[in-house]
Design an enzyme around this catalytic site. Sequence first.
Site, PDB file in Angstrom:
ATOM      1  N   SER A  92       0.806  -1.225   0.000  1.00 15.06           N
ATOM      2  CA  SER A  92       0.000   0.000   0.000  1.00 15.06           C
ATOM      3  C   SER A  92       0.838   1.273   0.000  1.00 15.06           C
ATOM      4  O   SER A  92       0.327   2.347  -0.309  1.00 15.06           O
ATOM      5  CB  SER A  92      -0.944   0.009   1.203  1.00 15.06           C
ATOM      6  OG  SER A  92      -0.221   0.106   2.416  1.00 15.06           O
ATOM      7  N   LYS A 170       1.029   4.560   7.015  1.00 15.12           N
ATOM      8  CA  LYS A 170       0.468   5.410   5.952  1.00 15.12           C
ATOM      9  C   LYS A 170       1.138   6.778   6.019  1.00 15.12           C
ATOM     10  O   LYS A 170       1.952   7.062   6.895  1.00 15.12           O
ATOM     11  CB  LYS A 170      -1.052   5.578   6.122  1.00 15.12           C
ATOM     12  CG  LYS A 170      -1.857   4.288   6.179  1.00 15.12           C
ATOM     13  CD  LYS A 170      -1.877   3.543   4.861  1.00 15.12           C
ATOM     14  CE  LYS A 170      -2.686   2.243   4.979  1.00 15.12           C
ATOM     15  NZ  LYS A 170      -2.567   1.410   3.763  1.00 15.12           N
TER      16      LYS A 170
END
Length: 323
Positions: A92, A170
């Site tokens: 990701s 993230k």
Amino acid sequence: MSSNASEDEPERPGGERRNPFDKPSDDAVSQEHSSEGAGEKAQAAGRGSGRGKAKKPRSFWKELPILIGIALVLAFLIQQFLARVYMIPSGSMEETLHGCPGCTPDRILVDKLVYNFTDPDPGEVVVFRGPDAWVGPELAQDESNAVAEFFQMVGSAFGLAPPDERDFVKRIIATGGQTVECCDDENRVLVDGEPLDEPYLLLEGDRPQSPFPKVTIPEGYVWMMGDNRNNSADSRSHNEEGTASGAVPEDAIVGKARLIVLPPSRWGVISSPNPQEEQANAMSAPTWQQGIPLGVGVIAAWPVLKVGRGVASAVGGAVRRDR
């Protein structure tokens, strides 16, 4: 009045008086020396009896478990309070961070001190504990397998196992009080109506980003998105329309990702450019505050270095004694 010389003269042993101007005989000198030597020997014997027997040094194999225990405790304390290694389990965050099933994923070093002195800024890559909206109430409250959870925690603490399912990595896109939405005519995310400059962004096949409605981030929260924008389950995926449920509380942030430490071919600093270029200078902390975590790290390194030298010295001494 003249004194009597015989009365002033000290008596000799056996009733004889000795002239004070006479030199002592050799026999008397030897007796005095022998009595002094005997006294010194008695004192030395008394001191020696109080010391006891010298302890026999332990062999290397007896000290080895102690040294291993000290090393593990030090590593645990460092990873709990200063910095920790995390494994990247998915793609990701490609191409900034590499991770995929069946391959060699990146191990990253996460600074756990920095946010004790500064606030999280847009563009920073962070590890955080997922709130309930990210992990679901079942996983958030699951304590059924304590043994498996313990071994998983130990493995992930040393970068030997994937992180806990509640740990995520993230990039911060927006902070408390800002609004975020996607996208403008050029397929760019907007923060407070201004498009972001995201050099780290990966859009496979130049596909457009998945749109989402405008969200206002509550104070004390941040909006997270992955660099591999169309292959990341991030704040967009966990947000209910009309709410900010996908935002992450700042106190859930574990730390800032600083370095890729493994594999060696991927060594390097993790870039964290602020995508809000016009607001970067206003939002960033003063230079002296940014230097605080580094200074604390240097100070904290000294006792660890001294302990490490002591352990190394003990190991060397034990090996020499064991030969």
